[in-house]
Design a protein around this motif. Structure first.
Motif, PDB file in Angstrom:
ATOM      1  N   MET A  95      22.020 -39.974  39.081  1.00 49.30           N
ATOM      2  CA  MET A  95      22.680 -40.671  37.986  1.00 49.30           C
ATOM      3  C   MET A  95      23.644 -39.732  37.273  1.00 49.30           C
ATOM      4  N   ARG A  96      23.206 -38.486  37.097  1.00 52.41           N
ATOM      5  CA  ARG A  96      24.073 -37.519  36.426  1.00 52.41           C
ATOM      6  C   ARG A  96      25.350 -37.280  37.221  1.00 52.41           C
ATOM      7  N   ASP A  97      25.219 -37.148  38.553  1.00 52.04           N
ATOM      8  CA  ASP A  97      26.399 -36.899  39.384  1.00 52.04           C
ATOM      9  C   ASP A  97      27.396 -38.050  39.307  1.00 52.04           C
ATOM     10  N   ILE A  98      26.905 -39.273  39.326  1.00 46.83           N
ATOM     11  CA  ILE A  98      27.810 -40.434  39.230  1.00 46.83           C
ATOM     12  C   ILE A  98      28.522 -40.413  37.888  1.00 46.83           C
ATOM     13  N   ASP A  99      27.780 -40.113  36.829  1.00 47.27           N
ATOM     14  CA  ASP A  99      28.383 -40.042  35.501  1.00 47.27           C
ATOM     15  C   ASP A  99      29.451 -38.943  35.450  1.00 47.27           C
ATOM     16  N   GLU A 100      29.136 -37.764  35.973  1.00 48.27           N
ATOM     17  CA  GLU A 100      30.070 -36.636  35.909  1.00 48.27           C
ATOM     18  C   GLU A 100      31.267 -36.805  36.840  1.00 48.27           C
ATOM     19  N   ILE A 103      24.973 -45.447  35.567  1.00 47.74           N
ATOM     20  CA  ILE A 103      24.092 -46.173  36.479  1.00 47.74           C
ATOM     21  C   ILE A 103      22.990 -46.860  35.685  1.00 47.74           C
ATOM     22  N   ASP A 104      22.663 -48.093  36.070  1.00 45.62           N
ATOM     23  CA  ASP A 104      21.528 -48.816  35.496  1.00 45.62           C
ATOM     24  C   ASP A 104      20.276 -48.363  36.254  1.00 45.62           C
ATOM     25  N   PRO A 105      19.429 -47.505  35.637  1.00 47.93           N
ATOM     26  CA  PRO A 105      18.279 -46.944  36.355  1.00 47.93           C
ATOM     27  C   PRO A 105      17.331 -48.010  36.907  1.00 47.93           C
ATOM     28  N   GLY A 106      17.188 -49.114  36.208  1.00 48.52           N
ATOM     29  CA  GLY A 106      16.285 -50.170  36.659  1.00 48.52           C
ATOM     30  C   GLY A 106      16.769 -50.893  37.903  1.00 48.52           C
TER      31      GLY A 106
END
Length: 86
Positions: free
Chosen positions: A1-6, A12-15
């Protein structure tokens, strides 16, 4: 999730995260194996905007399979067999 954000500036929706598959090429492969790629699907918020290590984004269809790496080809095949894009 962090990589997609950066790297793509999207949250990303974790659920919604689901493992799609793990794809590998072995040692001695012409594309410098061994290499393992673990793929997930997930919903996201925000426009996918390249930043940091990502220079640009492009969308590929199954017909473009010959333009991707060997390990990506395996992911494309699995997506195609599952009736999902690309």
């Amino acid at each position: 999730m962090r990589d997609i954000d950066e790297e793509l500036q999207a949250a990303i929706d974790p659920g919604s995260m689901a493992h799609f598959g793990t794809f590998e090429i072995g040692e001695g492969h012409p594309e410098h194996g061994p290499f393992r790629m673990i793929c997930y699907t997930a919903g996201h918020r925000g426009e996918l905007t390249p930043s940091r290590e990502v220079a640009e984004k492009a969308w590929f269809r199954y017909a473009d399979r010959d333009r991707v790496s060997a390990v990506d080809e395996r992911a494309f095949d699995a997506l195609h067999e599952a009736g999902r894009p690309p």
